[in-house]
Design an enzyme around this catalytic site. Structure first.
Site: not given
Length: 199
Positions: A7, A68, A141
């Site tokens: 992430d 991501e 996160d």
């Protein structure tokens, strides 16, 4: 299959690894967050993120890396930092010949919760349940990184076979491609190829 989820972020870069296969229970391998001071030089911050991702790759030895996919937001400064951290993760994986998949936040949310508009708490709750954890991973996160890894494992099928083929090809000396969750591929030459079946 063992997947490292990333992430991306400059201040906090979530890392989470899981192992498993589609249709079977998943297991947590590791989870954590790389932090860099906002006041530090951008170059120094990216070096810290790179070093930590490299360390994780050494220890986790994943079969694939899920990152991501960066999308436009109103805060351009935040998007730039996220994109820079994302690029570092992609480069670290590609350097080792590992396949990289880019998943959008809505794809991950839909995969984990069944709702593409789920909030972070809902995602964290489902990650905790799916991995049979005693507590929700924090900060968010970290949970998001695990969600990315879970999403990639669950997508399975064609995408995983493509990842394996790319990994085999890269071991033979060719450069790996980056697989986009939408079905497009960006090859090292920059050409965009549609891998989706014709309709």
């Amino acid at each position: 299959m063992r997947v490292l989820g990333v992430d991306p972020g400059l201040t906090r870069c979530g890392l989470g690894a899981v192992k498993g296969r589609p249709g079977a229970p998943l297991d947590l391998v590791a989870v954590g967050v790389v932090r860099t001071p906002p006041d530090d030089d951008i170059g120094a911050r990216l070096v810290v993120i790179e070093a930590e991702i490299e360390r994780w790759l050494d220890e986790i030895k994943p079969d694939a890396v899920a990152v991501e996919r960066v999308f436009a937001q109103h805060n351009v400064r935040t998007v730039m930092g996220t994109a820079q951290a994302s690029a570092v993760a992609i480069v670290c994986a590609a350097r080792r010949g590992l396949p990289v998949a880019l998943h959008t936040p809505s794809e991950v949310k839909a995969s984990i919760t069944g709702n593409g508009n789920a909030d972070k708490k809902q995602v964290g709750t489902m990650v905790t349940r799916l991995l049979r954890l005693d507590a929700m991973p924090k900060p968010a996160d970290a949970a998001d990184a695990l969600a990315l890894a879970i999403c990639h494992v669950w997508r399975g099928g064609v995408q995983n076979r493509l990842a394996e083929a790319l990994a085999a090809r890269s071991r033979g000396g060719a450069s790996p491609a980056v697989t986009l969750a939408s079905g497009y591929r960006h090859t090292p030459s920059g050409r965009r190829t549609d891998d989706r079946p014709a309709t």
